[in-house]
Enzyme design. Structure first.
Site, PDB file in Angstrom:
ATOM      1  N   GLN A  58       0.942  -1.151  -0.395  1.00  0.00           N
ATOM      2  CA  GLN A  58      -0.121  -0.079  -0.291  1.00  0.00           C
ATOM      3  C   GLN A  58       1.066   1.031   0.130  1.00  0.00           C
ATOM      4  OE1 GLN A  58      -2.329   1.719   3.327  1.00  0.00           O
ATOM      5  NE2 GLN A  58      -3.806   1.061   2.924  1.00  0.00           N
ATOM      6  N   CYS A  69      -6.209   7.822   5.466  1.00  0.00           N
ATOM      7  CA  CYS A  69      -5.299   7.798   6.536  1.00  0.00           C
ATOM      8  C   CYS A  69      -6.201   8.430   7.266  1.00  0.00           C
ATOM      9  CB  CYS A  69      -4.226   7.135   6.459  1.00  0.00           C
ATOM     10  SG  CYS A  69      -2.716   7.613   7.788  1.00  0.00           S
ATOM     11  N   ASN A 108     -14.739  -3.905   5.914  1.00  0.00           N
ATOM     12  CA  ASN A 108     -13.648  -3.696   6.454  1.00  0.00           C
ATOM     13  C   ASN A 108     -13.992  -3.053   8.056  1.00  0.00           C
ATOM     14  OD1 ASN A 108     -10.949  -1.180   7.427  1.00  0.00           O
ATOM     15  ND2 ASN A 108     -10.606  -3.439   7.884  1.00  0.00           N
ATOM     16  N   GLY A 109     -13.699  -2.859   8.494  1.00  0.00           N
ATOM     17  CA  GLY A 109     -14.189  -2.138  10.127  1.00  0.00           C
ATOM     18  C   GLY A 109     -15.338  -3.077  11.315  1.00  0.00           C
ATOM     19  N   GLY A 155      -9.063  -5.971  10.687  1.00  0.00           N
ATOM     20  CA  GLY A 155      -6.989  -5.754  11.259  1.00  0.00           C
ATOM     21  C   GLY A 155      -7.068  -5.608  12.961  1.00  0.00           C
TER      22      GLY A 155
HETATM   23  C1  FMN Z   1      -2.708   0.098  14.370  1.00  0.00           C
HETATM   24  C2  FMN Z   1      -2.860   0.733  12.655  1.00  0.00           C
HETATM   25  C3  FMN Z   1      -2.228   1.034  11.859  1.00  0.00           C
HETATM   26  C4  FMN Z   1      -3.138   1.277  11.093  1.00  0.00           C
HETATM   27  N1  FMN Z   1      -2.604   1.904   9.908  1.00  0.00           N
HETATM   28  C5  FMN Z   1      -3.001   1.734   8.573  1.00  0.00           C
HETATM   29  C6  FMN Z   1      -2.747   1.638   7.324  1.00  0.00           C
HETATM   30  O1  FMN Z   1      -1.465   1.976   7.366  1.00  0.00           O
HETATM   31  N2  FMN Z   1      -2.901   2.082   5.876  1.00  0.00           N
HETATM   32  C7  FMN Z   1      -4.390   2.042   5.989  1.00  0.00           C
HETATM   33  O2  FMN Z   1      -5.176   2.384   4.995  1.00  0.00           O
HETATM   34  N3  FMN Z   1      -5.237   2.138   7.114  1.00  0.00           N
HETATM   35  C8  FMN Z   1      -4.362   1.514   8.365  1.00  0.00           C
HETATM   36  N4  FMN Z   1      -4.821   1.263   9.687  1.00  0.00           N
HETATM   37  C9  FMN Z   1      -5.975   1.139   9.690  1.00  0.00           C
HETATM   38  C10 FMN Z   1      -6.861  -0.601   8.918  1.00  0.00           C
HETATM   39  O3  FMN Z   1      -6.227  -1.157   8.232  1.00  0.00           O
HETATM   40  C11 FMN Z   1      -8.740  -0.563   8.953  1.00  0.00           C
HETATM   41  O4  FMN Z   1      -9.239  -0.219   7.891  1.00  0.00           O
HETATM   42  C12 FMN Z   1      -9.021   0.020  10.276  1.00  0.00           C
HETATM   43  O5  FMN Z   1      -8.373  -0.237  11.914  1.00  0.00           O
HETATM   44  C13 FMN Z   1     -10.205  -0.853  11.150  1.00  0.00           C
HETATM   45  O6  FMN Z   1     -10.603  -1.961  10.957  1.00  0.00           O
HETATM   46  P1  FMN Z   1     -10.862  -3.098  11.726  1.00  0.00           P
HETATM   47  O7  FMN Z   1     -12.314  -2.464  12.790  1.00  0.00           O
HETATM   48  O8  FMN Z   1     -10.983  -4.817  11.498  1.00  0.00           O
HETATM   49  O9  FMN Z   1      -9.364  -2.374  12.953  1.00  0.00           O
HETATM   50  C14 FMN Z   1      -4.606   1.061  10.672  1.00  0.00           C
HETATM   51  C15 FMN Z   1      -5.164   0.625  11.751  1.00  0.00           C
HETATM   52  C16 FMN Z   1      -4.442   0.700  13.131  1.00  0.00           C
HETATM   53  C17 FMN Z   1      -5.967   0.335  14.151  1.00  0.00           C
END
Ligand code: FMN
Length: 325
Positions: free
Chosen positions: A77, A108, A208-209, A232
């Site tokens: 990415q 982001c 996602n989420g 995530g």
């Molecule tokens: C510590 C952390 C770092 C993340 N870094 C990125 C990233 O580098 N690129 C990105 O698109 N999303 C990033 N995210 C967002 C996650 O990819 C994801 O969209 C978000 O956490 C929601 O999904 P989840 O509820 O399954 O965690 C990050 C999330 C967390 C918690």
């Protein structure tokens, strides 16, 4: 009962399961990606990489591009604000790394990134989304995907933004069901995700989420209408979730959670892989932030969590974990 063909295609790349490890900065390096892969993640995504870091040959950035043989299919990415610069970085990735896919970060939320017009800033203008996808796609033979949020301050452009990416030629689209303004607060907006899932008809839609259980994943497929799920934080504390979700999608049956002992084994294995990748000093420092997720909700682990956060060596961490066994 949900039964699905286990694999799906992103462009010409076969993804063996309908589960994707979400990119997470500071977490989804090759140490964690190989763990997720071994537990069945169909696709793993690298933590976001700066297009400028690649262009300026930044040593730390280039080191981050390491991909282990066991990871495929794997996506890198990129984040950036300018189509030409992103295209040059994407070209570099295609020519110099083992990535199977390239993804553009359009979600982001952090100030440092949006201040530079990157990440979630793209969500303000569907025309810009269309244009950057066209530009980056024009230099790539491998598939290009985008990961976005539902919007900037609200979700009013969610469908338009998604369609802009689709019509410009992405091979799949992932969406996190929160706006930029929400950061990580509130809950995942399933309604908007369902509307987008319906609108995106040419390529896979990856939802996602807040997926922390098999039931959450089932909801994304059955009710939201996603083709695959991206996990995530749920994977950060339990990479075994990929095995559980795959098993359910593919057989309709639930697997029990792993016993705590096994979670400790996974955590220690994570530290070993991190040490191989980065050396003991950095690995232990990074592991201080990762261990609490594995130890979440464990009664009596608070003291150990505190001690791990001060550990300096692998042996110290192992000794502390031994006290929990
Ligand atoms: C510590 C952390 C770092 C993340 N870094 C990125 C990233 O580098 N690129 C990105 O698109 N999303 C990033 N995210 C967002 C996650 O990819 C994801 O969209 C978000 O956490 C929601 O999904 P989840 O509820 O399954 O965690 C990050 C999330 C967390 C918690």
């Amino acid at each position: 009962m949900t039964k699905l063909n286990s694999s799906f295609m992103i462009g010409d790349v076969e993804i063996p399961h309908r589960t994707v490890l979400a990119p997470m900065a500071g977490i989804t390096n090759s140490a964690f990606r190989t763990i997720a892969k071994e537990f069945g993640a169909g696709l793993v995504v690298m933590e976001m990489i700066s297009d400028k870091g690649i262009q300026y040959n930044n040593e730390k950035t280039l080191h981050m591009l390491h991909i282990d043989d066991g990871e495929h299919p794997v996506s890198i990415q990129l984040f950036g604000s300018d189509g030409d610069s992103l295209a040059r970085a994407a070209e570099f990735i295609q020519e110099n790394t083992k990535a199977d896919l390239v993804d553009i970060n359009m979600g982001c939320p952090v100030n440092k990134v949006v201040k530079n017009e990157a990440g979630a800033m793209w969500l303000k203008d569907p025309e810009k989304i269309y244009s950057v996808v066209k530009t980056v796609k024009s230099v790539l033979d491998i598939p290009l995907t985008v990961k976005m949020r539902t919007g900037w301050a609200d979700a009013s452009l969610a469908v338009e933004n998604a369609l802009a990416a689709e019509s410009a030629g992405v091979a799949a689209l992932a969406m996190h069901g929160r706006t930029r303004q929400q950061m990580y607060t509130g809950t995942c907006d399933h309604e908007t995700l369902a509307t987008v899932a319906k609108a995106i008809t040419k390529v896979p839609f990856i939802a996602n989420g807040d997926i922390r259980t098999v039931q959450d994943a089932k909801f994304m497929i059955e009710k939201v209408g996603a083709d695959a799920v991206m996990v995530g934080r749920g994977a950060r504390s339990n990479p075994y979730i990929f095995t559980q979700i795959n098993h359910f999608f593919e057989t309709g049956k639930m697997l029990p959670d792993l016993p705590f002992e096994k979670m400790l084994d996974i955590a220690e294995d994570h530290l070993t892989r991190l040490t191989d990748l980065k050396g003991e000093t950095i690995a232990v420092r990074e592991f201080r932030g990762l261990a609490p997720h594995y130890l979440r909700g464990t009664s009596g682990a608070a003291k150990i969590r505190g001690a791990v956060s001060r550990a300096e060596t692998v042996a110290e961490v192992q000794e502390l974990f031994a006290q929990l066994r």
